[in-house]
Design a protein around this motif. Structure first.
Motif, PDB file in Angstrom:
ATOM      1  N   HIS A   1      51.991  40.148  28.217  1.00 43.71           N
ATOM      2  CA  HIS A   1      51.290  41.189  27.457  1.00 43.71           C
ATOM      3  C   HIS A   1      49.773  41.001  27.502  1.00 43.71           C
ATOM      4  N   GLU A   2      49.303  39.751  27.673  1.00 41.14           N
ATOM      5  CA  GLU A   2      47.864  39.535  27.825  1.00 41.14           C
ATOM      6  C   GLU A   2      47.387  40.075  29.170  1.00 41.14           C
ATOM      7  N   LEU A   3      48.209  39.918  30.202  1.00 42.40           N
ATOM      8  CA  LEU A   3      47.856  40.461  31.516  1.00 42.40           C
ATOM      9  C   LEU A   3      47.824  41.986  31.474  1.00 42.40           C
ATOM     10  N   VAL A   4      48.813  42.580  30.817  1.00 41.18           N
ATOM     11  CA  VAL A   4      48.841  44.043  30.680  1.00 41.18           C
ATOM     12  C   VAL A   4      47.617  44.520  29.894  1.00 41.18           C
ATOM     13  N   LYS A   5      47.270  43.790  28.856  1.00 38.66           N
ATOM     14  CA  LYS A   5      46.098  44.141  28.046  1.00 38.66           C
ATOM     15  C   LYS A   5      44.827  44.116  28.887  1.00 38.66           C
ATOM     16  N   LYS A   6      44.684  43.099  29.740  1.00 40.18           N
ATOM     17  CA  LYS A   6      43.502  43.006  30.595  1.00 40.18           C
ATOM     18  C   LYS A   6      43.430  44.169  31.574  1.00 40.18           C
ATOM     19  N   VAL A   7      44.584  44.566  32.101  1.00 37.23           N
ATOM     20  CA  VAL A   7      44.610  45.709  33.019  1.00 37.23           C
ATOM     21  C   VAL A   7      44.195  46.982  32.286  1.00 37.23           C
ATOM     22  N   LEU A   8      44.723  47.172  31.084  1.00 39.49           N
ATOM     23  CA  LEU A   8      44.382  48.357  30.295  1.00 39.49           C
ATOM     24  C   LEU A   8      42.890  48.430  29.989  1.00 39.49           C
ATOM     25  N   GLU A   9      42.288  47.273  29.719  1.00 38.27           N
ATOM     26  CA  GLU A   9      40.878  47.235  29.333  1.00 38.27           C
ATOM     27  C   GLU A   9      39.933  47.251  30.527  1.00 38.27           C
ATOM     28  N   SER A  10      40.475  47.076  31.729  1.00 37.46           N
ATOM     29  CA  SER A  10      39.619  46.937  32.918  1.00 37.46           C
ATOM     30  C   SER A  10      39.185  48.261  33.526  1.00 37.46           C
ATOM     31  N   GLN A  11      39.736  49.365  33.021  1.00 35.30           N
ATOM     32  CA  GLN A  11      39.406  50.689  33.563  1.00 35.30           C
ATOM     33  C   GLN A  11      39.653  50.740  35.074  1.00 35.30           C
ATOM     34  N   ASN A  12      40.876  50.385  35.436  1.00 35.17           N
ATOM     35  CA  ASN A  12      41.347  50.450  36.825  1.00 35.17           C
ATOM     36  C   ASN A  12      40.709  49.419  37.755  1.00 35.17           C
ATOM     37  N   GLN A  13      40.039  48.415  37.198  1.00 37.60           N
ATOM     38  CA  GLN A  13      39.464  47.360  38.034  1.00 37.60           C
ATOM     39  C   GLN A  13      40.475  46.246  38.306  1.00 37.60           C
ATOM     40  N   LEU A  14      41.484  46.148  37.455  1.00 42.77           N
ATOM     41  CA  LEU A  14      42.528  45.146  37.626  1.00 42.77           C
ATOM     42  C   LEU A  14      43.877  45.843  37.720  1.00 42.77           C
ATOM     43  N   SER A  15      44.892  45.105  38.141  1.00 45.80           N
ATOM     44  CA  SER A  15      46.233  45.670  38.229  1.00 45.80           C
ATOM     45  C   SER A  15      47.263  44.557  38.102  1.00 45.80           C
ATOM     46  N   LEU A  16      48.473  44.930  37.718  1.00 44.74           N
ATOM     47  CA  LEU A  16      49.551  43.951  37.676  1.00 44.74           C
ATOM     48  C   LEU A  16      49.920  43.491  39.082  1.00 44.74           C
ATOM     49  N   GLN A  17      49.696  44.362  40.071  1.00 44.46           N
ATOM     50  CA  GLN A  17      49.943  43.953  41.453  1.00 44.46           C
ATOM     51  C   GLN A  17      49.045  42.775  41.834  1.00 44.46           C
ATOM     52  N   ARG A  18      47.810  42.818  41.377  1.00 41.79           N
ATOM     53  CA  ARG A  18      46.895  41.711  41.660  1.00 41.79           C
ATOM     54  C   ARG A  18      47.369  40.434  40.973  1.00 41.79           C
ATOM     55  N   TYR A  19      47.788  40.552  39.704  1.00 38.16           N
ATOM     56  CA  TYR A  19      48.261  39.364  38.991  1.00 38.16           C
ATOM     57  C   TYR A  19      49.539  38.815  39.623  1.00 38.16           C
ATOM     58  N   TYR A  20      50.387  39.720  40.103  1.00 39.75           N
ATOM     59  CA  TYR A  20      51.601  39.280  40.793  1.00 39.75           C
ATOM     60  C   TYR A  20      51.226  38.489  42.050  1.00 39.75           C
ATOM     61  N   SER A  21      50.258  39.003  42.808  1.00 37.82           N
ATOM     62  CA  SER A  21      49.812  38.317  44.028  1.00 37.82           C
ATOM     63  C   SER A  21      49.194  36.965  43.702  1.00 37.82           C
ATOM     64  N   ASP A  22      48.449  36.900  42.589  1.00 36.76           N
ATOM     65  CA  ASP A  22      47.852  35.627  42.175  1.00 36.76           C
ATOM     66  C   ASP A  22      48.937  34.591  41.879  1.00 36.76           C
ATOM     67  N   ILE A  23      49.975  35.023  41.164  1.00 41.95           N
ATOM     68  CA  ILE A  23      51.078  34.113  40.846  1.00 41.95           C
ATOM     69  C   ILE A  23      51.778  33.669  42.124  1.00 41.95           C
ATOM     70  N   GLU A  24      51.997  34.610  43.026  1.00 41.94           N
ATOM     71  CA  GLU A  24      52.652  34.299  44.303  1.00 41.94           C
ATOM     72  C   GLU A  24      51.837  33.285  45.094  1.00 41.94           C
ATOM     73  N   PHE A  25      50.514  33.448  45.086  1.00 40.78           N
ATOM     74  CA  PHE A  25      49.625  32.531  45.806  1.00 40.78           C
ATOM     75  C   PHE A  25      49.716  31.121  45.230  1.00 40.78           C
ATOM     76  N   VAL A  26      49.726  31.028  43.896  1.00 41.06           N
ATOM     77  CA  VAL A  26      49.812  29.716  43.250  1.00 41.06           C
ATOM     78  C   VAL A  26      51.154  29.056  43.558  1.00 41.06           C
ATOM     79  N   VAL A  27      52.220  29.838  43.486  1.00 44.60           N
ATOM     80  CA  VAL A  27      53.561  29.303  43.730  1.00 44.60           C
ATOM     81  C   VAL A  27      53.687  28.755  45.147  1.00 44.60           C
TER      82      VAL A  27
END
Length: 261
Positions: free
Chosen positions: A232-258
């Motif tokens: 929900h913090e990630l979703v909140k950041k996307v909502l507040e970013s005015q389309n500068q962030l996305s859950l797709q980006r956070y998913y890719s970040d997690i995938e990269f770390v894994v």
């Protein structure tokens, strides 16, 4: 009042060298607790039980970020110690706060001097740190409800069915991003958070954990106990970013770390 780190090279007396040789046998934790435990407890700072470096005292207040006093010993120089205050993303060294100095480390040459330095840290907390914490208090947002609870099952099921979300398919993250761009209410925000978390669980492996201060959190992502995320913090950041962030980006970040595990 005390020697700073740049003076350390001049400590050459036999008494000093003998103490340095014995310092690994000195139970610093025992001394630290003897000097500061009760003094800081009276100010509501609780010692986090540890026999290792660093040593941390924490004060928790409802609605505010934790306030921490961290005392650590240098890994590079023997018989040097410092104190740092932090809350939220703010931190400051004791020397900077009290003396306006860039020097962080204090040198002690004997057990008695270690007592003196630790007592000095206690004085700095009382004279300066309490005011600094008050001026830098971080108000926490209310934790979201436990949307993992049984009372949310029907709502989540309807949300998933209505929006054709497949939790086992990572491409459904695209659907979640499209929903975020629309006008959604708070319950739908939690539903998107739940779906994103479930997609992470099914793709990488993870576990839900409910924390009354943070709400639902994903832990043990890809089997790593140190890897946690709050959907929900990630979703909140996307909502507040005015389309500068996305859950797709956070998913890719997690995938990269894994991939580095």
């Amino acid at each position: 009042m005390f020697l700073f780190i740049e003076m350390y090279a001049n400590l050459t007396s036999s008494r000093e060298l003998n103490f340095i040789e014995r310092v690994t046998l000195l139970n610093i934790t025992k001394i630290l607790k003897k000097v500061l435990y009760e003094r800081l407890r009276e100010l509501s700072f609780v010692y986090q039980d540890s026999s290792s470096n660093p040593w941390v005292f924490v004060r928790s207040r409802n609605g505010y970020s934790q306030e921490m006093i961290e005392i650590d010993r240098s890994d590079w120089e023997s018989c040097t110690i410092r104190c740092t205050f932090q809350t939220g993303s703010n931190s400051i060294s004791s020397t900077k706060l009290a003396e306006g100095s860039i020097h962080e480390w204090y040198v002690y040459q004997s057990k008695e001097e270690l007592h003196q330095v630790l007592n000095y840290f206690g004085e700095l907390v009382e004279k300066y740190a309490l005011q600094w914490f008050a001026e830098h208090a971080v108000v926490l947002s209310p934790a979201p409800p436990n949307y993992l609870g049984t009372e949310w099952i029907d709502f989540m099921h309807d949300f998933i069915e209505t929006n054709h979300i497949k939790l086992e398919d990572p491409s459904s993250v695209v659907i979640l991003d499209e929903l975020i761009k629309q006008e959604i209410d708070q319950n739908e925000t939690y539903s998107i958070s739940f779906c994103f978390g479930e997609i992470i669980i099914k793709r990488f492996g993870a576990e839900w954990e409910y924390n009354k201060e943070q709400g639902p959190v994903l832990k043990n992502i890809a089997g790593n106990p140190e890897f946690k995320r709050s959907p929900h913090e990630l979703v909140k950041k996307v909502l507040e970013s005015q389309n500068q962030l996305s859950l797709q980006r956070y998913y890719s970040d997690i995938e990269f770390v894994v991939e580095d595990f």
